[in-house]
Design a protein around this motif. Structure first.
Motif, PDB file in Angstrom:
ATOM      1  N   SER A 101       0.822  -1.204   0.000  1.00  0.00           N
ATOM      2  CA  SER A 101       0.000   0.000   0.000  1.00  0.00           C
ATOM      3  C   SER A 101       0.858   1.257   0.000  1.00  0.00           C
ATOM      4  O   SER A 101       0.584   2.218  -0.724  1.00  0.00           O
ATOM      5  CB  SER A 101      -0.927  -0.002   1.207  1.00  0.00           C
ATOM      6  OG  SER A 101      -1.674   1.188   1.262  1.00  0.00           O
ATOM      7  N   GLN A 102       1.919   1.251   0.796  1.00  0.00           N
ATOM      8  CA  GLN A 102       2.823   2.404   0.840  1.00  0.00           C
ATOM      9  C   GLN A 102       3.512   2.602  -0.504  1.00  0.00           C
ATOM     10  O   GLN A 102       3.661   3.726  -0.974  1.00  0.00           O
ATOM     11  CB  GLN A 102       3.852   2.225   1.955  1.00  0.00           C
ATOM     12  CG  GLN A 102       3.259   2.327   3.339  1.00  0.00           C
ATOM     13  CD  GLN A 102       4.222   1.903   4.430  1.00  0.00           C
ATOM     14  OE1 GLN A 102       5.191   1.180   4.197  1.00  0.00           O
ATOM     15  NE2 GLN A 102       3.941   2.338   5.659  1.00  0.00           N
TER      16      GLN A 102
ATOM     17  N   GLN B  15       0.976   4.058  -2.924  1.00  0.00           N
ATOM     18  CA  GLN B  15       0.744   5.470  -2.621  1.00  0.00           C
ATOM     19  C   GLN B  15       1.907   6.328  -3.129  1.00  0.00           C
ATOM     20  O   GLN B  15       1.693   7.388  -3.712  1.00  0.00           O
ATOM     21  CB  GLN B  15       0.550   5.665  -1.121  1.00  0.00           C
ATOM     22  CG  GLN B  15       0.173   7.083  -0.756  1.00  0.00           C
ATOM     23  CD  GLN B  15      -0.060   7.246   0.739  1.00  0.00           C
ATOM     24  OE1 GLN B  15       0.452   6.498   1.556  1.00  0.00           O
ATOM     25  NE2 GLN B  15      -0.840   8.246   1.088  1.00  0.00           N
TER      26      GLN B  15
ATOM     27  N   GLN C  77       1.641   6.656  -6.866  1.00  0.00           N
ATOM     28  CA  GLN C  77       0.558   7.573  -7.233  1.00  0.00           C
ATOM     29  C   GLN C  77       0.966   9.024  -7.014  1.00  0.00           C
ATOM     30  O   GLN C  77       0.654   9.893  -7.828  1.00  0.00           O
ATOM     31  CB  GLN C  77      -0.706   7.242  -6.444  1.00  0.00           C
ATOM     32  CG  GLN C  77      -1.338   5.935  -6.878  1.00  0.00           C
ATOM     33  CD  GLN C  77      -2.469   5.494  -5.967  1.00  0.00           C
ATOM     34  OE1 GLN C  77      -2.516   5.831  -4.787  1.00  0.00           O
ATOM     35  NE2 GLN C  77      -3.391   4.704  -6.513  1.00  0.00           N
TER      36      GLN C  77
END
Length: 170
Positions: free
Chosen positions: A50-51, A54, A57
């Motif tokens: 997830s990190q 992110q 992105q």
């Protein structure tokens, strides 16, 4: 269920870690089950993933913003109706988008004013952006007065007006 030891190779169809490795649908389903259970047993990998997503992105967003700025460079730097201070031919330009009703803009204003004094060879370009104008009519009015001041009296008068508005605490 028995915990697996690393390394684990997760392969789905043609996206295999080894290009020449293929799996039957049953094998893919079993690999999926094993991978899912491993992630449940070791959720820290999901946090890391997830990190990473992110971060990717944010980098993509920064690239899009950079591209937008560069594609609009001429309009940002050379609009004759946009107030500025400093030399027209400055090698360094600072473009500020602001609203007189924005608390963050107000907090930043003393820093911009100090920078103007410290770096007289830098051109500071002020993009009047009354984003709060629909809620606070004075936001639009202050922007209009600022633009008129620049148009009629030039950079020096605009700088006094602009800094004066923020100095007043309004």
């Amino acid at each position: 269920m028995k915990k697996l030891a690393l390394p684990i190779i997760i392969a789905f169809g043609s996206h295999s870690a080894f290009a020449d490795t293929t799996f039957t649908p049953e094998q893919e389903a079993k690999i999926g089950e094993i991978a899912a259970q491993y992630l449940v047993d070791n959720p820290e990998f999901l946090v890391k993933a997830s990190q990473k997503l992110q971060q990717q992105q944010l980098e993509q967003q920064a690239d899009i913003q950079k591209s937008a700025v560069l594609s609009n460079k001429d309009a940002l730097l050379n609009d004759k109706n946009t107030p500025f201070t400093g030399p027209k031919d400055a090698k360094v330009n600072v473009v500020e988008f602001f609203d007189y009703q924005c608390i963050y803009c107000a907090r930043l204003s003393p820093t911009i004013e100090k920078l103007q004094k410290k770096y007289p060879n830098v051109r500071f370009i002020f993009k009047e952006t009354p984003i709060f104008g629909n809620r606070w009519e004075p936001s639009k009015y202050a922007a209009q007065i600022g633009l008129e001041t620049f148009t009629q009296k030039g950079s020096s008068a605009y700088e006094k007006y602009h800094n004066g508005i923020y100095d007043s605490g309004l």
